[in-house]
Design a protein around this motif. Structure first.
Motif: not given
Ligand SMILES: [Zn+2]
Length: 458
Positions: A380-389, A124-126
């Motif tokens: 949820s967020c469409r950026r791959p590997y990102c599960d954020a709302p 994830s980006p985080h």
């Molecule tokens: Zn995201």
């Protein structure tokens, strides 16, 4: 950018960081000069992977040989993590230089670097930002810990703990802690996570007692509530709280449960406490207040008791039977208690169609119905590997480049990913796919695919 600071020493100002970072990179480039650029490294890594995948193992292989190989491969993983840290720090310097040369505002320099590392590492980006922060701390401030990682003495997680637990110290104290641990030959061998953390805290406290107190004060600022799916259509609703607050909240629920049991309530203690928590938080005995619950299901699921699943956004897939129960129970609740404004929005998938029906608008801003549609489709967020709302609906082909405001050209993004996308060198464009699909192109030209999650009935 606050994630990048997460592992940094508190007294390290921006200028000091920049200086430190330049020194680090010079150092790393020196060490790397023998092995040349990263391109042969990538090819070599592919070769090693091939070797590992085709390693011939027979049931007759000597047991001691198997254990030996298991241990060696573990060390190889640590060494790979250390190499990734060096690559990340060099990449960071490279991108900052490029952003600066392109005239990026100084407040925005560094944006999207962790996100690129995240995509490459399938994280994830985080977590990408945390990994970059870890790499910088290891190389810049904890050389002994870095050496332990590079030689397989510790793994990436242990290195993370060592960086995290010393983050409250000044650079000098942190370097002292790093040295002290390294000098303690074999001091890390056989230590579990908990013992390692205990040891680090003891060292930190001895070096700078006040920093540990400050750290506790700072920790209280990180209180939060989160939700994540649990098996069997359940969720974990979790709160991270300062100890006194958490203990008092738990004691209050516990006292109420005891009183209810004494009064003859037959529900179990866990049930009583959970029900009371929901009642107090939502203000209604059944827990449904004016909260919108969206269900996507085919009309077959709704009407014919079909066995297809339904989707509850914010949770995920739930069995069709549970969806119908939820509908029934909220309707009952509304009937019995008119003040309970529980309702469910139903979105049907067209039978046989794999996409919800699209929409179009002439405005730049996505209208409410389209926003809801994108929210429901993307979940949820469409950026791959990102599960954020999802917090933003974004044009895939930008409005400035003539991208229309349509559900097809829209994607749900979280706060952080929406910001990253504004950094120079990032772009996205639609791509044909079995479901709504687009591709993300990063500043290095790497392309990543984002496909909407499947809908029930697909
Ligand atoms: Zn995201």
């Amino acid at each position: 950018m606050e994630h990048l600071q997460e592992f940094a020493s508190p007294n390290m100002g921006k200028n000091a960081r920049e200086h430190e970072s330049t020194a680090q990179v010079a150092n790393i480039l020196r060490t790397a000069s023998n092995s040349g650029s990263a391109a042969p490294l990538a090819a070599q890594a592919a070769q090693w992977m091939n070797t590992l995948a085709h390693e011939a193992l027979s049931p007759q292989t000597d047991a001691a040989t198997l254990i030996e190989a298991l241990g060696q491969l573990e060390q190889l993983k640590s060494a790979a993590s250390a190499c990734q840290a060096r690559l990340a720090v060099v990449f960071d310097a490279n991108q900052r230089r490029a952003q600066s040369a392109a005239g990026t505002a100084s407040a925005e320099i560094g944006l999207g670097i962790g996100a690129q590392i995240a995509l490459a590492r399938k994280e994830s980006p985080h977590r990408g930002n945390r990994l970059l922060g870890l790499a910088k701390a290891l190389l810049g401030e904890m050389p002994h810990t870095f050496a332990a990682l590079a030689t397989g003495g510790i793994n990436e997680w242990r290195a993370t703990l060592m960086v995290k637990e010393t983050a409250c110290l000044s650079i000098e104290d942190r370097q002292r802690a790093d040295e002290e641990l390294a000098a303690d030959t074999g001091g890390l061998d056989g230590l579990g996570d908990r013992k390692l953390v205990g040891k680090l805290r003891a060292i930190s406290y001895r070096l700078d007692p006040q920093s540990v107190v400050n750290r506790a004060t700072k920790a209280a600022n990180n209180r939060f509530v989160s939700i994540r799916p649990a098996p069997d259509t359940m969720v974990y609703l979790t709160a991270l709280l300062p100890v006194a607050v958490g203990v008092s909240a738990f004691a209050s629920l516990s006292k109420m449960a005891d009183a209810a049991t004494a009064a003859g309530d037959e529900r179990g203690r866990g049930q009583l406490m959970a029900d009371e928590l929901v009642t107090r938080v939502t203000g209604t005995p059944r827990g449904y207040s004016s909260i919108e619950v969206q269900l996507i299901m085919t009309d077959r699921t709704l009407l014919a008791g079909n066995s297809e699943a339904a989707v509850l956004p914010g949770y995920g897939v739930i069995p069709g039977a549970t969806a119908r129960q939820l509908l029934d129970s909220t309707q009952d609740a509304s009937h019995e208690e008119p003040e309970v404004r529980a309702w469910i929005r139903k979105l049907y998938t067209a039978p046989g169609a794999s996409q919800l029906i699209g929409m179009e608008s002439n405005a730049r801003i996505f209208p409410p119905a389209m926003r809801r549609f994108i929210q429901t489709r993307d979940q949820s967020c469409r950026r791959p590997y990102c599960d954020a709302p999802i917090r933003h609906r974004d044009h895939i082909t930008s409005w400035a480049d003539g991208g229309p405001t349509t559900a097809d050209n829209g994607a749900g993004l979280c706060e952080a990913c929406n910001h990253t996308k504004e950094a120079p060198g990032w772009s996205s464009k639609p791509r044909p796919g079995p479901r709504h699909t687009f591709e993300i192109i990063t500043p290095t030209g790497h392309v990543y695919e984002s496909m909407a999650p499947p809908l029930p009935g697909d």
